[in-house]
Design a protein around this motif. Structure first.
Motif, PDB file in Angstrom:
ATOM      1  N   SER A 110      57.323  23.578  41.345  1.00  0.00           N
ATOM      2  CA  SER A 110      57.635  22.584  42.377  1.00  0.00           C
ATOM      3  C   SER A 110      56.390  21.878  42.893  1.00  0.00           C
ATOM      4  O   SER A 110      56.495  20.883  43.615  1.00  0.00           O
ATOM      5  CB  SER A 110      58.368  23.254  43.551  1.00  0.00           C
ATOM      6  OG  SER A 110      57.501  24.136  44.246  1.00  0.00           O
ATOM      7  N   LEU A 111      55.200  22.375  42.534  1.00  0.00           N
ATOM      8  CA  LEU A 111      53.949  21.800  43.025  1.00  0.00           C
ATOM      9  C   LEU A 111      53.367  20.815  42.021  1.00  0.00           C
ATOM     10  O   LEU A 111      53.574  20.940  40.822  1.00  0.00           O
ATOM     11  CB  LEU A 111      52.922  22.912  43.276  1.00  0.00           C
ATOM     12  CG  LEU A 111      53.310  24.026  44.248  1.00  0.00           C
ATOM     13  CD1 LEU A 111      52.172  25.025  44.372  1.00  0.00           C
ATOM     14  CD2 LEU A 111      53.666  23.458  45.609  1.00  0.00           C
ATOM     15  N   THR A 112      52.614  19.853  42.537  1.00  0.00           N
ATOM     16  CA  THR A 112      51.880  18.945  41.659  1.00  0.00           C
ATOM     17  C   THR A 112      50.697  19.696  41.057  1.00  0.00           C
ATOM     18  O   THR A 112      50.283  20.751  41.560  1.00  0.00           O
ATOM     19  CB  THR A 112      51.348  17.734  42.441  1.00  0.00           C
ATOM     20  OG1 THR A 112      50.386  18.194  43.408  1.00  0.00           O
ATOM     21  CG2 THR A 112      52.479  16.996  43.144  1.00  0.00           C
ATOM     22  N   ALA A 113      50.121  19.133  39.993  1.00  0.00           N
ATOM     23  CA  ALA A 113      48.970  19.771  39.357  1.00  0.00           C
ATOM     24  C   ALA A 113      47.804  19.910  40.335  1.00  0.00           C
ATOM     25  O   ALA A 113      47.106  20.927  40.351  1.00  0.00           O
ATOM     26  CB  ALA A 113      48.545  18.976  38.131  1.00  0.00           C
ATOM     27  N   SER A 115      47.964  20.225  43.605  1.00  0.00           N
ATOM     28  CA  SER A 115      48.278  21.286  44.570  1.00  0.00           C
ATOM     29  C   SER A 115      48.176  22.657  43.925  1.00  0.00           C
ATOM     30  O   SER A 115      47.705  23.619  44.546  1.00  0.00           O
ATOM     31  CB  SER A 115      49.677  21.073  45.141  1.00  0.00           C
ATOM     32  OG  SER A 115      49.735  19.893  45.915  1.00  0.00           O
ATOM     33  N   GLN A 116      48.619  22.777  42.677  1.00  0.00           N
ATOM     34  CA  GLN A 116      48.496  24.049  41.960  1.00  0.00           C
ATOM     35  C   GLN A 116      47.033  24.460  41.861  1.00  0.00           C
ATOM     36  O   GLN A 116      46.684  25.624  42.097  1.00  0.00           O
ATOM     37  CB  GLN A 116      49.100  23.916  40.559  1.00  0.00           C
ATOM     38  CG  GLN A 116      50.609  23.781  40.533  1.00  0.00           C
ATOM     39  CD  GLN A 116      51.124  23.389  39.156  1.00  0.00           C
ATOM     40  OE1 GLN A 116      50.380  22.876  38.323  1.00  0.00           O
ATOM     41  NE2 GLN A 116      52.406  23.622  38.914  1.00  0.00           N
ATOM     42  N   ARG A 146      46.817  19.374  51.992  1.00  0.00           N
ATOM     43  CA  ARG A 146      47.373  19.570  50.647  1.00  0.00           C
ATOM     44  C   ARG A 146      47.753  21.031  50.426  1.00  0.00           C
ATOM     45  O   ARG A 146      48.830  21.340  49.908  1.00  0.00           O
ATOM     46  CB  ARG A 146      46.352  19.129  49.599  1.00  0.00           C
ATOM     47  CG  ARG A 146      46.826  19.289  48.158  1.00  0.00           C
ATOM     48  CD  ARG A 146      45.754  18.853  47.179  1.00  0.00           C
ATOM     49  NE  ARG A 146      45.422  17.442  47.336  1.00  0.00           N
ATOM     50  CZ  ARG A 146      44.405  16.837  46.724  1.00  0.00           C
ATOM     51  NH1 ARG A 146      43.606  17.541  45.921  1.00  0.00           N
ATOM     52  NH2 ARG A 146      44.178  15.552  46.909  1.00  0.00           N
ATOM     53  N   ARG A 153      56.000  24.260  50.330  1.00  0.00           N
ATOM     54  CA  ARG A 153      56.896  24.033  49.189  1.00  0.00           C
ATOM     55  C   ARG A 153      57.299  25.357  48.542  1.00  0.00           C
ATOM     56  O   ARG A 153      58.449  25.547  48.162  1.00  0.00           O
ATOM     57  CB  ARG A 153      56.213  23.140  48.152  1.00  0.00           C
ATOM     58  CG  ARG A 153      56.284  21.658  48.461  1.00  0.00           C
ATOM     59  CD  ARG A 153      55.649  20.859  47.332  1.00  0.00           C
ATOM     60  NE  ARG A 153      55.793  19.423  47.537  1.00  0.00           N
ATOM     61  CZ  ARG A 153      56.823  18.718  47.134  1.00  0.00           C
ATOM     62  NH1 ARG A 153      57.811  19.320  46.500  1.00  0.00           N
ATOM     63  NH2 ARG A 153      56.882  17.419  47.354  1.00  0.00           N
TER      64      ARG A 153
END
Length: 403
Positions: A110-113, A115-116, A146, A153
């Motif tokens: 569910s996270l963007t790259a 954010s990961q 962020r 999330r």
């Protein structure tokens, strides 16, 4: 204990302590904040009072108390969610390492790259928000927001603190490896800024990948990624001049390569390639090992490099793979063959105006006897990159071939 060894100890313990708390209490967001506070407390107290006999237990105890204080001070909503908060008492924690579970959690789909990557460095790497913000050249408040959104999330997704199984596990592992790969690449060649390297990020990526491999020693792609990092990082000392200017691979003094890292990486590649179903990291590691095996640039086995890129291009199509294959093709069949392959990337929106495409084209044009074309492409590439070290290098190349 030196500052460096204390930092290493705390970074190694951070994911273990966080894993213990999340496994016990379930709330990743609150546990992560509590662990960071405990780590900060240790960084202040341990140099003055000495490292406790059980540093992991000390951190678990302090983090648990911080979590209880946090819960009790957050009134009605937190009390409903943490109804047993008043019963939370530090107790024996199973001696298990949940680093891999944490990595899977931080790399939630569910996270963007971005954010990961940030959450992995914070929760598993033990870096502070300020350190991560500096690494990615954004304000600390921006990075804090962020990371906070990423934790929210994960909470909203209701993720269980456990390794996924079957196909879901394989898919998530690919994400974990990709995040570690991105962290390493940013450390090895910074996308922007004055310095070419960010050694702290490269070291952290290697450390975390070693931890993953310790838990998944039979996974060929994990081994391949670690080998790739070691073989690539081995060149770091030879990649810049004393003034910090970039030195390309074919001009590097290979006696300055870290032989211990080369030997370790090469052995890992041999083991990884013996397994079934070659993956992209094993193939990239094999390419790096081929370069490492050559005493000089002229002795590189370019046909083998090109063959490996062909296989990589088939199993993991990517414009950057094609671009690198064009370099190998030029070495085996001449610069015009490489330029013809580069032309196939001109309509790829992912490569539009990319400085790597422009710089490789400039290099091949220079080799083919077109200084005017090389000069133009070197200049355009220099204007496109945000890395000052690369910018200086490309401008110097442009000056050298100016008609």
């Amino acid at each position: 204990m030196t500052v460096e060894s204390l930092e290493d100890l705390l970074r190694g313990l951070t994911p273990q302590v966080l894993g213990a708390l999340v496994r016990r209490y379930g709330r990743f967001e609150g546990c992560e904040d509590a662990v960071q506070e405990a780590v900060l407390a240790a960084a202040v107290q341990w140099p003055a009072e000495g490292v406790p006999g059980n540093p992991r237990g000390w951190l678990v105890t302090v983090a648990s108390r911080r979590l209880v204080d946090q819960v009790r001070s957050d009134h009605a909503r937190r009390e409903r969610e943490f109804a047993t908060a008043d019963e939370v008492v530090p107790r024996e924690v199973p001696d298990t390492d949940d680093t891999l579970v944490l990595l899977f959690l931080c790399c939630h789909p569910s996270l963007t790259a971005a954010s990961q990557t940030a959450l992995t460095l914070r929760a598993v790497g033990g870096l502070t928000t300020a350190e991560i913000a500096r690494a990615f050249l954004v304000p600390e408040a921006t990075m804090a927001a962020r990371i906070s959104r990423a934790k929210q999330r994960i909470r909203a997704a209701g993720s269980a603190f456990a390794l996924p199984t079957g196909a879901a596990r394989e898919e998530r592992l690919r994400v974990v490896l990709h995040v570690l790969y991105l962290v390493f690449n940013e450390g090895y060649t910074a996308s922007s800024g004055r310095a070419l390297h960010r050694p702290d990020l490269a070291h952290e990526a290697i450390r975390l990948t070693r931890m993953v491999r310790a838990q998944l020693p039979e996974d060929g792609e994990v081994t391949g990624l670690l080998a790739l990092m070691l073989l690539t990082h081995a060149r770091r000392a030879a990649r810049t001049t004393p003034a910090g200017d970039l030195v390309p691979l074919d001009e590097q003094d290979r006696t300055r390569w870290d032989r211990a890292l080369v030997d370790e990486g090469t052995e890992l590649v041999k083991g990884a390639l013996a397994g079934p179903a070659l993956g992209p990291y094993r193939l990239q590691a094999a390419i790096a090992a081929t370069h490492a095996a050559a005493p000089t640039a002229e002795e590189t086995n370019w046909p083998q490099v090109h063959a490996l890129y062909l296989i990589l291009e088939r199993i993991a199509p990517n414009p950057m793979v094609t671009l690198n294959r064009a370099i190998a093709l030029a070495e085996t069949e001449g610069p015009r063959a490489g330029l013809a392959l580069l032309a196939t990337l001109d309509d790829d929106p992912r490569m539009a105006g990319h400085h790597r495409l422009l710089s490789v084209r400039a290099h091949l044009l220079e080799q083919s006897g077109d200084p005017a074309g090389a000069h133009e492409n070197y200049r355009r590439a220099a204007k496109t990159t945000a890395s000052l070290a690369e910018q200086r290098y490309l401008e110097s190349r442009a000056r050298r071939v100016r008609p």
